[in-house]
Enzyme design. Structure first.
Site, PDB file in Angstrom:
ATOM      1  N   SER A  46       0.819  -1.220   0.000  1.00  0.00           N
ATOM      2  CA  SER A  46       0.000   0.000   0.000  1.00  0.00           C
ATOM      3  C   SER A  46       0.852   1.269   0.000  1.00  0.00           C
ATOM      4  CB  SER A  46      -0.920   0.015   1.211  1.00  0.00           C
ATOM      5  OG  SER A  46      -1.563   1.279   1.273  1.00  0.00           O
ATOM      6  N   LYS A  93     -13.518  -4.471   2.968  1.00  0.00           N
ATOM      7  CA  LYS A  93     -14.434  -3.381   2.574  1.00  0.00           C
ATOM      8  C   LYS A  93     -15.878  -3.682   2.971  1.00  0.00           C
ATOM      9  CE  LYS A  93     -11.510  -1.468  -0.881  1.00  0.00           C
ATOM     10  NZ  LYS A  93     -11.234  -0.811  -2.077  1.00  0.00           N
ATOM     11  N   ASN A 114     -14.705   2.116   1.685  1.00  0.00           N
ATOM     12  CA  ASN A 114     -13.239   2.269   1.682  1.00  0.00           C
ATOM     13  C   ASN A 114     -12.795   3.496   2.476  1.00  0.00           C
ATOM     14  OD1 ASN A 114     -13.770   4.412  -0.106  1.00  0.00           O
ATOM     15  ND2 ASN A 114     -11.742   4.131  -0.999  1.00  0.00           N
ATOM     16  N   GLY A 154     -15.002  -8.961  -6.557  1.00  0.00           N
ATOM     17  CA  GLY A 154     -14.933  -8.547  -5.141  1.00  0.00           C
ATOM     18  C   GLY A 154     -15.379  -7.104  -4.936  1.00  0.00           C
ATOM     19  N   GLY A 155     -14.944  -6.527  -3.798  1.00  0.00           N
ATOM     20  CA  GLY A 155     -15.351  -5.169  -3.413  1.00  0.00           C
ATOM     21  C   GLY A 155     -14.916  -4.120  -4.425  1.00  0.00           C
ATOM     22  N   ARG A 177     -13.849 -16.627 -11.061  1.00  0.00           N
ATOM     23  CA  ARG A 177     -13.257 -17.972 -11.143  1.00  0.00           C
ATOM     24  C   ARG A 177     -14.342 -19.037 -11.051  1.00  0.00           C
ATOM     25  NH1 ARG A 177      -8.800 -17.183  -6.627  1.00  0.00           N
ATOM     26  NH2 ARG A 177     -10.541 -15.993  -5.846  1.00  0.00           N
TER      27      ARG A 177
END
Ligand SMILES: Nc1ncnc2c1ncn2[C@@H]1O[C@H](COP(=O)(O)OP(=O)(O)OP(=O)(O)O)[C@@H](O)[C@H]1O
Ligand SMILES: O=C(O)C1=C[C@@H](O)[C@@H](O)[C@H](O)C1
Ligand SMILES: [Mg+2]
Length: 511
Positions: A46, A93, A114, A154-155, A177
């Site tokens: 990050s 999240k 977020n 996802g988020g 997937r």
């Protein structure tokens, strides 16, 4: 001396009241300095702390931490009133929502938060600024009326799909997937049903630091070239700057963009929500900087306004910090000596790959090639390159043959600004360079020259002779002087390299 004089004139020992007020002011400033953090798991990649450090330089200072947490630690940290707010990243999240008192309509609709803000009454409000971040990233790309594939469900994916809808995408297919019941989803095996996709977005973490060098499309039956109408590929990943996903797309002729803009603009919006950065338009805060006057005695206040596009400035700063400067070029072209000076001038860590190989395997590159052959050496060289190039903000000097293996090219480029140091063949140092000795410098250049040019982002010519001062050479102490001039020249040259690199990065953001 000057300092003592000014303190003397102030007669601080006679002014206890000033001391008291000064302490009070300092205490208040420390108390008012607010603290934030990014919550996530495995978030060494990050760059949010660096990003908010850049914003804080332009506005009033605030602290920002990386909070790598396990799920059971979430509640304790979120309820800790020392923090005025948070950013939240993968995989939390959605998991943070139960601990919040309120969600904005956008966060509610996406069920992904977020940004968290602690209000003065203690209530915790969840926002989503990823939609805004992605809109900024994709704003200048052709999205309206296009068919888009979004890899991942996802988020991050839900925010990206929302942004794509806002930007007028004609059709959005989400790729996961596992098979999902929703009609707008397909699996990676079913991608061949969508050869007409014009935009592909990666919202998965595949290929993110420290697992560089992978793409979510690796091992897929469909190839990049099967997307006949492909125009654009966008990645939500920003570390490394150029993921394998983006480099493959570029190879297939697509226009590409890294996730850095998304990170920067979602972060900017978070800082605006927390009240640390003013919203755009009216009411920009003017930041007063305390600087020492020219005579060194008088303090004067210099005013610095927040740039109109703070996001763009932050992107430039972040990219200058994040990217490695990786130097390639013919053996003996000055890579090691010049890179070391560039590292000193830019305050970066210096890595000489040949020296690292020497340290790891206990022999020099030349000895390894002579003893075990070139292939054996190249294997080890590639492994060492992979290890270092995935890091951030270093100056890396490579061996002259690093471009020989094409598998090294994406590794060189993924997180680096690659500088080709071009020195005329007759000026190259040739001593102790086994490949030069074996093939001759002309043949070596014939084999490699075009490869350096292909891999490099920037070519810098090193065609002067450092330290040469003809008049001085005649004098008695010429040797010492030559040495001094050499150092002077090499430092000057390193400064030029530093400026060229900064200019190149600024231009790549401004384009
Ligand atoms: N412009 C220049 N003027 C004078 N000497 C130079 C100049 N550039 C490099 N040199 C000298 O050339 C020699 C080789 O430099 P260096 O070892 O840095 O090259 P390199 O590219 O790292 O070589 P290798 O590929 O073998 O690692 C050094 O002695 C260096 O001081
Ligand atoms: O990598 C990071 O630090 C972040 C990435 C995104 O998930 C952002 O939504 C989050 O705010 C910060
Ligand atoms: Mg070297």
């Amino acid at each position: 001396m000057m300092y003592a004089w000014s303190l003397g004139r102030f007669r601080w020992w006679k002014r206890p009241r000033h001391w008291f007020y000064w302490m009070l002011g300092w205490g208040k400033a420390m108390k008012d300095r607010r603290k934030y953090g990014v919550i996530g798991r495995h978030i060494s990649h990050s760059l949010s702390p660096e990003l908010h450090g850049i914003f804080a330089r332009y506005t009033r200072p605030y602290d920002y931490e990386r909070l790598d947490l396990e799920e059971h630690e979430l509640e304790g940290v979120i309820r800790n009133t020392e923090y005025s707010g948070f950013n939240v990243t993968s995989p939390y999240k959605r998991a943070v929502i139960p601990f919040l008192d309120e969600l904005t309509p956008e966060a509610e609709a996406l069920q992904a938060v977020n940004t968290i803000r602690r209000l003065s009454n203690g209530r915790l409000v969840g926002h989503n600024t990823d939609v805004y971040g992605f809109e900024k990233l994709a704003k200048e790309k052709r999205i309206r009326g296009r068919k888009v594939l979004v890899l991942g469900t996802g988020g991050a994916s839900s925010a990206i799909c929302q942004a794509l809808r806002n930007l007028g995408a004609k059709e959005i297919i989400r790729v996961s997937r596992n098979r999902r019941p929703e009609p707008d989803c397909c699996t990676y095996d079913e991608l061949n049903r969508h050869p007409d996709a014009q935009v592909i977005v990666n919202s998965t973490p595949v290929g993110m630091y420290p697992n560089n060098g992978h793409s979510p499309l690796d091992g897929c039956s469909v190839k990049w070239t099967d997307f006949q109408q492909l125009e654009t590929a966008l990645d939500a990943i920003y570390n490394p700057y150029r993921t394998k996903f983006l480099m493959d797309a570029e190879e297939a002729g697509a226009e590409v963009e890294s996730g850095l803009a998304m990170l920067v603009y979602q972060g900017l919006r978070s800082a605006q929500i927390w009240g640390e950065v003013p919203r755009s338009g009216k009411g920009r805060r003017i930041v007063a900087e305390q600087t020492r006057g020219e005579n060194g005695r008088k303090k004067e206040k210099k005013k610095r306004s927040i740039p109109v596009d703070l996001g763009r400035e932050a992107m430039k700063s972040l990219l200058r910090k994040q990217l490695n400067i990786t130097v390639i070029g013919m053996p003996g072209s000055g890579k090691s000596s010049i890179s070391r000076q560039v590292a000193i001038r830019t305050g970066r860590t210096f890595v000489d790959l040949d020296r690292e190989i020497n340290k790891i395997y206990g022999m020099t590159s030349g000895e390894m090639i002579r003893q075990y052959g070139e292939d054996y050496f190249r294997e080890r060289e590639s492994a060492t390159l992979k290890k270092y190039c995935r890091g951030n903000g270093m100056v890396i000097s490579t061996g002259g043959g690093i471009v020989v293996r094409e598998e090294n090219w994406p590794v060189l480029r993924e997180n680096s600004l690659v500088v080709y140091l071009d020195r005329p063949l007759h000026q190259l140092a040739k001593k102790d360079r086994p490949m030069t000795a074996a093939l001759g410098v002309e043949e070596l250049y014939r084999q490699r020259g075009w490869k350096y040019e292909k891999v490099a982002n920037l070519v810098i010519s090193n065609n002067r002779e450092f330290g040469l001062r003809e008049k001085e050479k005649k004098k008695a102490n010429a040797k010492i002087r030559h040495q001094n001039y050499y150092m002077e020249d090499i430092r000057r040259f390193a400064n030029q390299v530093k400026r060229r690199v900064a200019k190149h990065i600024n231009e790549s953001i401004n384009r």
